[in-house]
Write a protein that holds these residues in place. Structure first.
Motif, PDB file in Angstrom:
ATOM      1  N   ILE A 173     -18.264  31.221  60.905  1.00 41.83           N
ATOM      2  CA  ILE A 173     -18.655  30.855  62.232  1.00 41.83           C
ATOM      3  C   ILE A 173     -19.667  31.126  63.144  1.00 41.83           C
ATOM      4  O   ILE A 173     -20.590  30.402  63.552  1.00 41.83           O
ATOM      5  CB  ILE A 173     -17.396  30.597  63.051  1.00 41.83           C
ATOM      6  N   ILE A 232     -22.993  28.720  63.743  1.00 43.65           N
ATOM      7  CA  ILE A 232     -23.408  28.550  64.990  1.00 43.65           C
ATOM      8  C   ILE A 232     -24.579  29.309  65.718  1.00 43.65           C
ATOM      9  O   ILE A 232     -25.312  28.911  66.373  1.00 43.65           O
ATOM     10  CB  ILE A 232     -22.237  28.333  65.982  1.00 43.65           C
ATOM     11  N   PHE A 277     -19.207  17.851  70.299  1.00 44.73           N
ATOM     12  CA  PHE A 277     -17.913  18.881  70.224  1.00 44.73           C
ATOM     13  C   PHE A 277     -16.964  18.077  71.110  1.00 44.73           C
ATOM     14  O   PHE A 277     -15.699  18.275  70.787  1.00 44.73           O
ATOM     15  CB  PHE A 277     -18.447  20.103  70.902  1.00 44.73           C
ATOM     16  N   LEU A 312     -21.610  20.754  62.504  1.00 46.19           N
ATOM     17  CA  LEU A 312     -21.149  22.215  63.067  1.00 46.19           C
ATOM     18  C   LEU A 312     -20.227  21.939  64.452  1.00 46.19           C
ATOM     19  O   LEU A 312     -19.451  23.017  64.658  1.00 46.19           O
ATOM     20  CB  LEU A 312     -22.274  22.888  63.328  1.00 46.19           C
ATOM     21  N   ALA A 313     -20.733  20.987  65.211  1.00 48.08           N
ATOM     22  CA  ALA A 313     -19.983  20.846  66.395  1.00 48.08           C
ATOM     23  C   ALA A 313     -18.712  20.420  66.030  1.00 48.08           C
ATOM     24  O   ALA A 313     -17.606  20.754  66.791  1.00 48.08           O
ATOM     25  CB  ALA A 313     -20.742  19.934  67.178  1.00 48.08           C
ATOM     26  N   ASN A 321     -16.955  20.875  63.294  1.00 50.08           N
ATOM     27  CA  ASN A 321     -16.094  21.874  62.664  1.00 50.08           C
ATOM     28  C   ASN A 321     -15.643  22.900  63.761  1.00 50.08           C
ATOM     29  O   ASN A 321     -14.610  23.599  63.712  1.00 50.08           O
ATOM     30  CB  ASN A 321     -17.211  22.635  61.672  1.00 50.08           C
ATOM     31  N   ALA A 322     -16.596  23.195  64.737  1.00 56.32           N
ATOM     32  CA  ALA A 322     -16.144  23.964  65.980  1.00 56.32           C
ATOM     33  C   ALA A 322     -14.936  23.435  66.628  1.00 56.32           C
ATOM     34  O   ALA A 322     -14.040  24.086  66.991  1.00 56.32           O
ATOM     35  CB  ALA A 322     -17.246  24.221  66.886  1.00 56.32           C
ATOM     36  N   ASN A 372     -11.784  23.974  64.603  1.00 54.27           N
ATOM     37  CA  ASN A 372     -11.094  25.279  64.776  1.00 54.27           C
ATOM     38  C   ASN A 372     -10.611  25.539  66.025  1.00 54.27           C
ATOM     39  O   ASN A 372      -9.409  26.105  66.031  1.00 54.27           O
ATOM     40  CB  ASN A 372     -12.359  26.225  64.580  1.00 54.27           C
ATOM     41  N   ASN A 396     -11.163  33.619  65.235  1.00 57.24           N
ATOM     42  CA  ASN A 396     -12.020  32.328  65.111  1.00 57.24           C
ATOM     43  C   ASN A 396     -12.274  31.781  66.332  1.00 57.24           C
ATOM     44  O   ASN A 396     -13.331  31.512  66.619  1.00 57.24           O
ATOM     45  CB  ASN A 396     -11.071  31.427  64.264  1.00 57.24           C
ATOM     46  N   LEU A 399     -16.383  31.455  67.898  1.00 57.67           N
ATOM     47  CA  LEU A 399     -16.793  30.381  68.408  1.00 57.67           C
ATOM     48  C   LEU A 399     -17.700  30.603  69.617  1.00 57.67           C
ATOM     49  O   LEU A 399     -18.813  30.233  69.684  1.00 57.67           O
ATOM     50  CB  LEU A 399     -15.831  29.338  68.868  1.00 57.67           C
ATOM     51  N   PHE A 414     -21.857  30.507  69.898  1.00 57.22           N
ATOM     52  CA  PHE A 414     -22.457  29.744  70.859  1.00 57.22           C
ATOM     53  C   PHE A 414     -23.406  30.728  71.864  1.00 57.22           C
ATOM     54  O   PHE A 414     -24.543  30.218  72.124  1.00 57.22           O
ATOM     55  CB  PHE A 414     -21.222  29.019  71.758  1.00 57.22           C
TER      56      PHE A 414
END
Length: 314
Positions: A45, A49, A66, A127-128, A130-131, A134, A172, A176, A180
């Motif tokens: 992650i 990111i 997101f 990716l957003a 997936n974030a 999570n 996790n 994130l 970021f």
């Protein structure tokens, strides 16, 4: 795209075979689970990111994707809960089935497929997605898996505060935030550190599939294709959730690519994380593993169909 499915099942079969010859036992399986969820995934992650150059419009698109994805995930949770209740899923497996219906494999499958059909920006927006997943997993998902716990008590101010603190310290979730912040700073990690994160993170997918294969080695594979809950949960995951999402985002005044990725993200089969977290919470990891296998096989037909519909609509 189909090469990814071959690799996925080849690694899964490796785990199955190693468990059958007793190379992997219960203790090793559990330790492997913890390594993936609490170390390898966070490294991946931060790398994914943290390397995104978030400036100007890029930041806005990421936040929009997101936000929409996060709202959708909590709606998926409610839909799965309503479906399981309406279909009278047994309480001992209902929480796992609901989690499996709500959580897609938008990493191992989502990243290459979004790159293939939607380019670099598509991968960035995945990716957003997936974030957001999570965030959903380690808030709603973990709470859902604890629903059947006999030790669960009524929430108090103290227990809620401790839960929030524990959530914020989850590796996790920390990953994130770290990823970021790094992206906003222009990906300032030293090259050697970033390469380390990549190497460690890249073991998460193969090890997750080995874990799933090992878990399935003790089950009757015939049940994967004949169990009602497995079949219904997979249908909801692959067909109902994407269709509902398409209807939800169709009229939103945002970039069509963002809408495309939000729909595509949920169209993938169940994520391996569901099985691993279910095992950690002493819930029905077998049910999650069976849904993962059935939905992955079925997605060979449904994911290309979803890509075609997305391209036609948006």
């Amino acid at each position: 795209m189909y090469a990814k499915y071959f690799v996925l099942f080849a690694i899964l079969f490796t785990g199955w075979f190693l468990r059958k010859i007793n190379f992997i036992d219960d203790k090793m399986n559990h330790s492997m689970n913890k390594l993936i969820v609490y170390f390898a995934y966070p490294c991946l992650i931060v790398h994914n990111i943290g390397n995104v150059d978030m400036t100007g419009r890029v930041v806005l698109d990421f936040l929009i994707a997101f936000g929409i994805s996060l709202i959708c995930f909590f709606l998926y949770g409610l839909m799965a809960f309503a479906y399981a209740g309406a279909r009278k899923f047994p309480a001992e497996v209902s929480n796992v089935a609901e989690f499996a219906m709500s959580t897609p494999n938008n990493g191992f499958m989502g990243f290459p497929v979004s790159l293939l059909f939607f380019g670099e920006k598509g991968l960035f927006l995945m990716l957003a997605h997936n974030a957001a997943m999570n965030f959903f997993i380690f808030t709603y998902g973990t709470n859902l898996l604890q629903r059947n716990s006999p030790e669960r008590k009524k929430p108090t101010l103290r227990t809620v505060s401790r839960a929030i603190f524990k959530f914020l310290l989850n590796p996790n979730i920390l990953a994130l935030f770290i990823g970021f912040v790094l992206s906003l700073l222009g990906g300032s990690l030293p090259e050697a550190v970033d390469e380390y994160l990549l190497y460690i993170g890249n073991v998460s997918t193969p090890m997750a599939m080995i874990f799933i294969g090992s878990s399935l080695a003790t089950s009757d594979m015939h049940k994967v294709f004949t169990t009602r809950i497995v079949i219904e949960a997979s249908i909801v995951k692959l067909l109902v959730m994407p269709a509902v999402t398409l209807g939800l985002v169709f009229f939103l005044p945002v970039d069509p690519l963002i809408k495309s990725i939000v729909v595509l993200g949920i169209a993938f089969p169940t994520a391996a994380t569901v099985s691993m977290l279910a095992e950690q919470e002493n819930q029905s990891a077998l049910t999650a593993s069976m849904i993962l296998v059935f939905s992955t096989i079925a997605s060979i037909a449904t994911v290309p169909g979803a890509v075609g519909i997305i391209n036609a609509v948006f």
